[in-house]
Design a protein around this motif. Sequence first.
Motif, PDB file in Angstrom:
ATOM      1  N   ALA B  18       0.861  -1.186   0.000  1.00 10.56           N
ATOM      2  CA  ALA B  18       0.000   0.000   0.000  1.00 10.56           C
ATOM      3  C   ALA B  18       0.896   1.234   0.000  1.00 10.56           C
ATOM      4  O   ALA B  18       2.046   1.182   0.445  1.00 10.56           O
ATOM      5  CB  ALA B  18      -0.913   0.000   1.216  1.00 10.56           C
ATOM      6  N   ASN B  19       0.363   2.338  -0.466  1.00  9.87           N
ATOM      7  CA  ASN B  19       1.152   3.564  -0.556  1.00  9.87           C
ATOM      8  C   ASN B  19       1.185   4.286   0.788  1.00  9.87           C
ATOM      9  O   ASN B  19       0.626   5.367   0.953  1.00  9.87           O
ATOM     10  CB  ASN B  19       0.570   4.459  -1.653  1.00  9.87           C
ATOM     11  CG  ASN B  19       1.473   5.623  -1.986  1.00  9.87           C
ATOM     12  OD1 ASN B  19       2.608   5.703  -1.490  1.00  9.87           O
ATOM     13  ND2 ASN B  19       0.996   6.527  -2.817  1.00  9.87           N
ATOM     14  N   THR B  20       1.859   3.670   1.742  1.00 10.57           N
ATOM     15  CA  THR B  20       1.950   4.283   3.077  1.00 10.57           C
ATOM     16  C   THR B  20       2.888   5.480   3.063  1.00 10.57           C
ATOM     17  O   THR B  20       2.796   6.333   3.936  1.00 10.57           O
ATOM     18  CB  THR B  20       2.440   3.253   4.115  1.00 10.57           C
ATOM     19  OG1 THR B  20       3.654   2.666   3.630  1.00 10.57           O
ATOM     20  CG2 THR B  20       1.424   2.147   4.322  1.00 10.57           C
ATOM     21  N   GLN B  23       0.795   8.451   2.729  1.00  9.45           N
ATOM     22  CA  GLN B  23       0.108   8.752   3.989  1.00  9.45           C
ATOM     23  C   GLN B  23       1.047   9.510   4.926  1.00  9.45           C
ATOM     24  O   GLN B  23       0.696  10.545   5.488  1.00  9.45           O
ATOM     25  CB  GLN B  23      -0.368   7.466   4.657  1.00  9.45           C
ATOM     26  CG  GLN B  23      -1.140   7.740   5.934  1.00  9.45           C
ATOM     27  CD  GLN B  23      -1.537   6.486   6.690  1.00  9.45           C
ATOM     28  OE1 GLN B  23      -1.042   5.383   6.413  1.00  9.45           O
ATOM     29  NE2 GLN B  23      -2.438   6.641   7.628  1.00  9.45           N
ATOM     30  N   SER B  26       1.757  12.996   3.650  1.00 14.33           N
ATOM     31  CA  SER B  26       0.572  13.842   3.781  1.00 14.33           C
ATOM     32  C   SER B  26       0.426  14.373   5.200  1.00 14.33           C
ATOM     33  O   SER B  26       0.107  15.542   5.419  1.00 14.33           O
ATOM     34  CB  SER B  26      -0.677  13.059   3.409  1.00 14.33           C
ATOM     35  OG  SER B  26      -0.669  12.775   2.041  1.00 14.33           O
ATOM     36  N   GLN B  27       0.664  13.487   6.163  1.00 16.80           N
ATOM     37  CA  GLN B  27       0.598  13.925   7.570  1.00 16.80           C
ATOM     38  C   GLN B  27       1.635  15.004   7.825  1.00 16.80           C
ATOM     39  O   GLN B  27       1.368  16.022   8.448  1.00 16.80           O
ATOM     40  CB  GLN B  27       0.868  12.747   8.506  1.00 16.80           C
ATOM     41  CG  GLN B  27      -0.262  11.750   8.575  1.00 16.80           C
ATOM     42  CD  GLN B  27       0.133  10.471   9.307  1.00 16.80           C
ATOM     43  OE1 GLN B  27       1.308  10.265   9.618  1.00 16.80           O
ATOM     44  NE2 GLN B  27      -0.829   9.614   9.571  1.00 16.80           N
ATOM     45  N   ALA B  30       0.648  18.238   6.099  1.00 13.74           N
ATOM     46  CA  ALA B  30      -0.480  18.866   6.801  1.00 13.74           C
ATOM     47  C   ALA B  30       0.031  19.641   8.006  1.00 13.74           C
ATOM     48  O   ALA B  30      -0.405  20.757   8.285  1.00 13.74           O
ATOM     49  CB  ALA B  30      -1.498  17.813   7.220  1.00 13.74           C
ATOM     50  N   VAL B  36      -2.198  19.231   0.391  1.00  9.47           N
ATOM     51  CA  VAL B  36      -1.926  18.175  -0.575  1.00  9.47           C
ATOM     52  C   VAL B  36      -3.199  17.969  -1.379  1.00  9.47           C
ATOM     53  O   VAL B  36      -4.243  17.666  -0.813  1.00  9.47           O
ATOM     54  CB  VAL B  36      -1.523  16.860   0.126  1.00  9.47           C
ATOM     55  CG1 VAL B  36      -1.297  15.758  -0.903  1.00  9.47           C
ATOM     56  CG2 VAL B  36      -0.277  17.069   0.969  1.00  9.47           C
ATOM     57  N   PHE B  38      -3.299  16.146  -4.501  1.00  8.09           N
ATOM     58  CA  PHE B  38      -3.327  14.885  -5.250  1.00  8.09           C
ATOM     59  C   PHE B  38      -2.236  13.925  -4.776  1.00  8.09           C
ATOM     60  O   PHE B  38      -1.136  14.358  -4.422  1.00  8.09           O
ATOM     61  CB  PHE B  38      -3.091  15.123  -6.756  1.00  8.09           C
ATOM     62  CG  PHE B  38      -4.144  15.945  -7.429  1.00  8.09           C
ATOM     63  CD1 PHE B  38      -5.313  15.356  -7.879  1.00  8.09           C
ATOM     64  CD2 PHE B  38      -3.958  17.313  -7.594  1.00  8.09           C
ATOM     65  CE1 PHE B  38      -6.291  16.127  -8.501  1.00  8.09           C
ATOM     66  CE2 PHE B  38      -4.937  18.092  -8.203  1.00  8.09           C
ATOM     67  CZ  PHE B  38      -6.110  17.502  -8.655  1.00  8.09           C
ATOM     68  N   HIS B  39      -2.569  12.632  -4.774  1.00  6.72           N
ATOM     69  CA  HIS B  39      -1.556  11.569  -4.737  1.00  6.72           C
ATOM     70  C   HIS B  39      -1.655  10.879  -6.097  1.00  6.72           C
ATOM     71  O   HIS B  39      -2.768  10.607  -6.558  1.00  6.72           O
ATOM     72  CB  HIS B  39      -1.882  10.475  -3.711  1.00  6.72           C
ATOM     73  CG  HIS B  39      -1.874  10.899  -2.284  1.00  6.72           C
ATOM     74  ND1 HIS B  39      -2.326  10.080  -1.286  1.00  6.72           N
ATOM     75  CD2 HIS B  39      -1.473  12.040  -1.680  1.00  6.72           C
ATOM     76  CE1 HIS B  39      -2.204  10.687  -0.121  1.00  6.72           C
ATOM     77  NE2 HIS B  39      -1.698  11.886  -0.336  1.00  6.72           N
TER      78      HIS B  39
END
Lengths: 414, 414
Positions: B18-20, B23, B26-27, B30, B36, B38-39
Amino acid sequence: MNAEIIAVGSELLLGQIANTNAQFLSQQLAELGINVYFHTVVGDNVQRLEQTVKIAQTRADLIIFTGGLGPTKDDVTKETIARLLQRELVMDEEALRSIEAYYARTKRTMTENNKKQALVLTGAEVLKNEYGMAPGMALTVNDVTYMLLPGPPKEMMPMFIRYGRPFLLGKLQRHERIESRVLRFFGIGESQLETEIEDLIDRQSNPTIAPLAGDGEVTLRITAKHASAVEAKKLLDEAEQAIVRRVGQYLYGYNDDTLFSKVIERLKKYGKTIAAAESLTGGRFAAELTAIPGASQTVKGGVVCYTNEVKERVLSIPASVLKTDGAVSGQCAKLLAEHVRTLCQADIGVSFTGVAGPDPLEGKPAGTVYIGVAVAGHETEVHSLTLVGDRETIRTRTIKYGCFAVLKRLTAVL
Amino acid sequence: MNAEIIAVGSELLLGQIANTNAQFLSQQLAELGINVYFHTVVGDNVQRLEQTVKIAQTRADLIIFTGGLGPTKDDVTKETIARLLQRELVMDEEALRSIEAYYARTKRTMTENNKKQALVLTGAEVLKNEYGMAPGMALTVNDVTYMLLPGPPKEMMPMFIRYGRPFLLGKLQRHERIESRVLRFFGIGESQLETEIEDLIDRQSNPTIAPLAGDGEVTLRITAKHASAVEAKKLLDEAEQAIVRRVGQYLYGYNDDTLFSKVIERLKKYGKTIAAAESLTGGRFAAELTAIPGASQTVKGGVVCYTNEVKERVLSIPASVLKTDGAVSGQCAKLLAEHVRTLCQADIGVSFTGVAGPDPLEGKPAGTVYIGVAVAGHETEVHSLTLVGDRETIRTRTIKYGCFAVLKRLTAVL
């Protein structure tokens, strides 16, 4: 057919959750032989979602959306696609009834905004939501197939398996079959496994062999392509046999098997029951076994003997053993397994005692673990492990090792 | 500044992982107050990666790449960006020495292709890789900032924290602070919560209030922007107070709190201990509590009374109760809670009995659940629930409800 998976949800862009939906769908599409070229995540924002869909339309034949089908104002997927495709949204009576029934069943009052969830795109095939409220939908417009799925994985995954996958299979009308099989190993590391079968991996292009490690287990996915399903299966069988000749002693199962499901399956087969005494694992072993439907035929229950007090009072461990050998000892593991077996009147008793960490216990470092396996009429086996990792890892490895030990013991004595 | 995170790697598109990374980043972004939008995930394919970068250039000021910096032919990120930006790749001597040192340290022979990893974009700031070989890099061209990070999370995360984050802070020269707080609710649905505070959500732009539902819980993330941290906190406090006035009875915690961590925290605070009798939950309640380090001060243990036999033998439930009321009954829940409390000599006894499904039990449908909460010197409370969902969902909701019931009971009687 090539695909793009678009996840809609600002919570993903804030990093509150990982996009595990894209992972799941990618695996599923790979099995169907559909190439996934892009994953995109976009927030709950109409303008940016529109832009994303327009880009996907230029590069994908299949666009799968997850998220944004719920009742709130943030949920904009359906509305945005309706506008882009110039399709009306119409009330799906069956979905509406199912939402109303959901509220009736849970004895809650349905707020008006929930009705919005039953709106579907005109002409779409409606995909039933058996674990939530918002239905999914699928339709093809100008040679592009759109599939809208809900965001919560617990709703999305069964919906895709049950309704989304068959819809795509119907679209595909494929001639080449793609068959794959996952072999599951325990007790061997990824690099050791890979070293043992390196030449097999390098030599083969059909089937391909792909190792993957995680949570103390290693899997090998063998994938074969052939016009005939029979021939594809034969290719898989041959590759499996070659692998098993090298590392068969670590193989415990296939595909969706888990160590827990194998324990339940084996116990059922032999008509035997199990009980567990759990100290460092705190009930997780029993919890994993009982997560499997129908476990009640084989799992009697157990004792969470987290404190020495409970070990003494409930499982009759002599104070002298706790004092001399300690709770973290082979002797304690042995007695726990035997006593929980007798107490719960089970055929097999398993025990887990040790140090989950982060702090040492009784002067023993985190990762010191003893597992007892008691079988009526046989000598009790005690395994001593030295595990590394954090608390969660140590507990997980411990219960998995417990399963592996039980499986081996069952094979040996039954 | 707004950002797009691009992960490069076919293993993501195959669903192997998974694309962790997205994540995590992004955190981090933020927290820096960078939006953000788009991924994107793209495979190890030059043409599609080029297309992806060109799209990102039109919509982001900051593009962060993960993956594709390694030594093999599949690793194309650096080369593709070099071509698009018309920048040369030059050998970074420090990175090269570090790669050579890595090989010397692990006593392996360095193959020639590894040198490729030390090539960096002309004019880029090199981000040191302290946990692997490929260095990262960051540079700004035509007002767009590009940051290239390695794919393995264990290399990427420390590199970003140590070198990527300070680079961005330097770019930002920000004065505005972004503070956020997550409020955690149980016992109220997402749509009901949103209905109760709809006007608050609609009215506010600073702070913003964003609901998120999952696993039977709902959270509200309040995010405030202000030049002063004190003022930002004040904005959060005011928004929280307004929310609490409406739905405070469902609020159980903040940020990283879980229902389980709150139970442990509250028990520790009052110096009380707990024990559990678990039928349908099979040990999961105790397992979750004992997953928290230091739980042994408060969790005595418990009994997994999955079968009636164990309910009778270990927890002394009279056969008459099992016969007349049934195992799935308020009376059985009451006695289980009381008896497990006494057996384990705990201050609080909790019990879970019911039907996890899929099949009915004793003529009661899946989702029928009784929870008992026994506190020494007080009347035992029994909760009757009607849950919907699959086996896993019913068990999860049950143990969470158990936590909530214990928290409420502790507040009421202590």
